[in-house]
Design a protein around this motif. Structure first.
Motif, PDB file in Angstrom:
ATOM      1  N   UNK A 172       0.842  -1.205   0.000  1.00  0.00           N
ATOM      2  CA  UNK A 172       0.000   0.000   0.000  1.00  0.00           C
ATOM      3  C   UNK A 172       0.873   1.249   0.000  1.00  0.00           C
ATOM      4  N   UNK A 173       0.304   2.315  -0.544  1.00  0.00           N
ATOM      5  CA  UNK A 173       1.000   3.597  -0.632  1.00  0.00           C
ATOM      6  C   UNK A 173       0.042   4.702  -0.205  1.00  0.00           C
ATOM      7  N   UNK A 174       0.604   5.766   0.350  1.00  0.00           N
ATOM      8  CA  UNK A 174      -0.186   6.893   0.836  1.00  0.00           C
ATOM      9  C   UNK A 174       0.100   8.122  -0.019  1.00  0.00           C
ATOM     10  N   UNK A 175      -0.954   8.714  -0.550  1.00  0.00           N
ATOM     11  CA  UNK A 175      -0.844   9.932  -1.352  1.00  0.00           C
ATOM     12  C   UNK A 175      -1.427  11.086  -0.534  1.00  0.00           C
ATOM     13  N   UNK A 176      -0.608  12.041  -0.087  1.00  0.00           N
ATOM     14  CA  UNK A 176      -1.119  13.102   0.784  1.00  0.00           C
ATOM     15  C   UNK A 176      -2.110  14.017   0.075  1.00  0.00           C
ATOM     16  N   UNK A 177      -2.967  14.630   0.868  1.00  0.00           N
ATOM     17  CA  UNK A 177      -3.963  15.550   0.316  1.00  0.00           C
ATOM     18  C   UNK A 177      -4.060  16.817   1.142  1.00  0.00           C
ATOM     19  N   UNK A 178      -4.805  17.782   0.637  1.00  0.00           N
ATOM     20  CA  UNK A 178      -5.045  19.031   1.361  1.00  0.00           C
ATOM     21  C   UNK A 178      -6.080  18.765   2.450  1.00  0.00           C
ATOM     22  N   UNK A 179      -5.718  19.052   3.689  1.00  0.00           N
ATOM     23  CA  UNK A 179      -6.607  18.781   4.812  1.00  0.00           C
ATOM     24  C   UNK A 179      -7.542  19.956   5.065  1.00  0.00           C
ATOM     25  N   UNK A 180      -8.587  19.695   5.860  1.00  0.00           N
ATOM     26  CA  UNK A 180      -9.504  20.770   6.235  1.00  0.00           C
ATOM     27  C   UNK A 180      -8.791  21.832   7.062  1.00  0.00           C
ATOM     28  N   UNK A 181      -7.722  21.432   7.762  1.00  0.00           N
ATOM     29  CA  UNK A 181      -6.949  22.399   8.541  1.00  0.00           C
ATOM     30  C   UNK A 181      -6.305  23.428   7.612  1.00  0.00           C
ATOM     31  N   UNK A 182      -5.708  22.952   6.537  1.00  0.00           N
ATOM     32  CA  UNK A 182      -5.109  23.868   5.556  1.00  0.00           C
ATOM     33  C   UNK A 182      -6.179  24.722   4.873  1.00  0.00           C
ATOM     34  N   UNK A 183      -7.293  24.091   4.505  1.00  0.00           N
ATOM     35  CA  UNK A 183      -8.371  24.820   3.845  1.00  0.00           C
ATOM     36  C   UNK A 183      -8.946  25.889   4.766  1.00  0.00           C
ATOM     37  N   UNK A 184      -9.072  25.577   6.059  1.00  0.00           N
ATOM     38  CA  UNK A 184      -9.605  26.545   7.021  1.00  0.00           C
ATOM     39  C   UNK A 184      -8.724  27.789   7.079  1.00  0.00           C
ATOM     40  N   UNK A 185      -7.404  27.580   7.205  1.00  0.00           N
ATOM     41  CA  UNK A 185      -6.479  28.710   7.277  1.00  0.00           C
ATOM     42  C   UNK A 185      -6.497  29.518   5.985  1.00  0.00           C
ATOM     43  N   UNK A 186      -6.544  28.832   4.842  1.00  0.00           N
ATOM     44  CA  UNK A 186      -6.543  29.532   3.558  1.00  0.00           C
ATOM     45  C   UNK A 186      -7.797  30.373   3.384  1.00  0.00           C
ATOM     46  N   UNK A 187      -8.953  29.811   3.731  1.00  0.00           N
ATOM     47  CA  UNK A 187     -10.207  30.536   3.527  1.00  0.00           C
ATOM     48  C   UNK A 187     -10.346  31.725   4.463  1.00  0.00           C
TER      49      UNK A 187
ATOM     50  N   UNK B 145     -21.196  24.824  -0.451  1.00  0.00           N
ATOM     51  CA  UNK B 145     -21.994  25.162   0.730  1.00  0.00           C
ATOM     52  C   UNK B 145     -21.118  25.663   1.886  1.00  0.00           C
ATOM     53  N   UNK B 146     -19.907  26.062   1.582  1.00  0.00           N
ATOM     54  CA  UNK B 146     -18.962  26.505   2.614  1.00  0.00           C
ATOM     55  C   UNK B 146     -19.541  27.646   3.445  1.00  0.00           C
ATOM     56  N   UNK B 147     -19.302  27.559   4.765  1.00  0.00           N
ATOM     57  CA  UNK B 147     -19.717  28.602   5.703  1.00  0.00           C
ATOM     58  C   UNK B 147     -18.507  29.007   6.527  1.00  0.00           C
ATOM     59  N   UNK B 148     -18.270  30.308   6.642  1.00  0.00           N
ATOM     60  CA  UNK B 148     -17.143  30.821   7.422  1.00  0.00           C
ATOM     61  C   UNK B 148     -17.646  31.855   8.422  1.00  0.00           C
ATOM     62  N   UNK B 149     -17.187  31.731   9.671  1.00  0.00           N
ATOM     63  CA  UNK B 149     -17.496  32.723  10.706  1.00  0.00           C
ATOM     64  C   UNK B 149     -16.225  32.945  11.515  1.00  0.00           C
TER      65      UNK B 149
END
Length: 252
Positions: free
Chosen positions: A137-152, A213-217
Motif C-alpha cells: 500500500x502507498x499513501x498519497x497526501x492531500x489538502x486537509x480541512x486544517x489547511x483549507x480553514x487557514x486559507x479561507x 456550501x462553505x460557511x465561514x465565521x
C-alpha cells in the motif's frame, strides 16, 4: 502483488486534487467508496465526480459498500472505536480479497489527508496484521480541512515562534481547564468551544470547507459563539450532516 492506494482528495473542492493524486487515480483499476448511509450522500457524489473529472484511463470500476456505523460504548470510548475498526478491517479484507485481481491496484479516496484524523491507514495495517491476505500500500497526501480553514480565513496557522496544536472536540471538552492558544479543533460534535467563553479567545470557524456550501465565521468567541451554534445546528438539519473545523487563538 495487489496494491492499495490511499489517495487524499482534499477538503471538498475537486481542485484540491494534486498532480500526484491524479496520477494515482489513473493507476488504479478499482475504487472502494464507503457509503455512510445518508439519504443525500453528497460526499459519495463528490468522490464519483473526482473520478469522472480526472481519470482518463479506461475500464476502471467503482465498488460502493455500506460503511459500518460506529456504535458508542457507554463504558469506554476506546472500546467502541476498537470494535468499529475491527468491523471495518473485516470489510476491507473482503474487498481487497474479492474485488482486486492479482497484480491489480485498488484505491480508497480519503477525505482530506490520510494521515490526519482518518482511520483508513490504521485499518489497512490491521488487515495486514491479520495475515489472511497480502498486499502493498502507498499513501498519497492531500489538502486537509486544517489547511483549507487557514486559507479561507486568510490566516497563518501559527504566529511567529509559537506552536500549533491539533486536537478533537472530545479531547478539547476534557481539557476545559487547559490553556488554549493556537488550537485547531476537528471532529467536534457538541460545540466544545462553548466551554472556553470568557478567556479572551478568537475563533475562526468553517464548515463544508471547499464545497459550494462553505460557511465561514470569525470573531471574538464570546461574541460569535451563539451565532456559530445556531448556524451549525441549522446546517446539520438542512443537509443531514456537517463537517467543520475551527481555530481557537488568544487575542493579541
Amino acid at each position: 502483488m495487489k496494491t492499495v492506494l490511499l489517495i487524499g482528495i482534499g477538503a471538498g473542492d475537486p481542485e484540491h486534487i494534486t498532480v500526484q493524486a491524479i496520477n494515482a487515480l489513473n493507476r488504479a483499476q478499482v475504487f472502494f467508496i464507503l457509503d455512510k448511509g445518508y439519504a443525500d450522500d453528497e460526499l459519495l457524489r463528490l468522490r464519483t465526480e473526482i473520478c469522472q473529472r480526472y481519470i482518463t484511463a479506461p475500464g476502471y470500476r467503482i465498488v460502493v459498500v455500506h460503511d459500518p456505523q460506529r456504535k458508542a460504548d457507554p463504558l469506554s470510548y476506546q472500546r467502541g472505536v476498537e470494535r468499529w475498526h475491527e468491523q471495518r478491517a473485516v470489510l476491507f479484507e473482503r474487498l481487497i480479497d474479492e474485488e482486486l485481481r492479482p497484480d491489480e491496484t485498488g484505491g480508497f479516496l480519503v477525505w482530506g489527508d490520510p494521515s490526519l484524523y482518518d482511520s483508513t491507514l490504521r485499518i489497512l495495517e490491521r488487515v495486514l496484521s491479520r495475515g489472511a491476505i497480502a498486499f502493498d500500500y502507498q499513501v498519497i497526501p492531500g489538502i486537509s480541512s486544517v489547511q483549507a480553514l487557514a486559507a479561507q480565513h486568510r490566516i497563518p496557522l501559527n504566529r511567529i515562534g509559537e506552536p500549533i496544536q491539533i486536537t478533537t472536540g472530545r479531547r478539547l471538552a476534557l481539557d476545559e481547564g487547559a490553556n488554549v492558544d493556537n488550537t485547531v479543533v476537528m471532529l467536534d460534535a457538541h460545540s466544545a468551544f462553548e466551554g472556553f467563553l470568557g478567556r479572551g479567545l478568537h475563533i475562526y470557524w468553517g464548515a463544508y470547507l471547499g464545497t459550494d456550501h462553505e460557511i465561514l465565521i470569525a470573531g471574538e468567541l464570546d461574541e460569535v459563539c451563539e451565532h456559530i451554534k445556531h448556524v451549525r445546528q441549522k446546517a446539520r438539519q438542512d443537509r443531514g450532516w456537517i463537517m467543520d473545523a475551527y481555530l481557537l487563538r488568544k487575542l493579541d
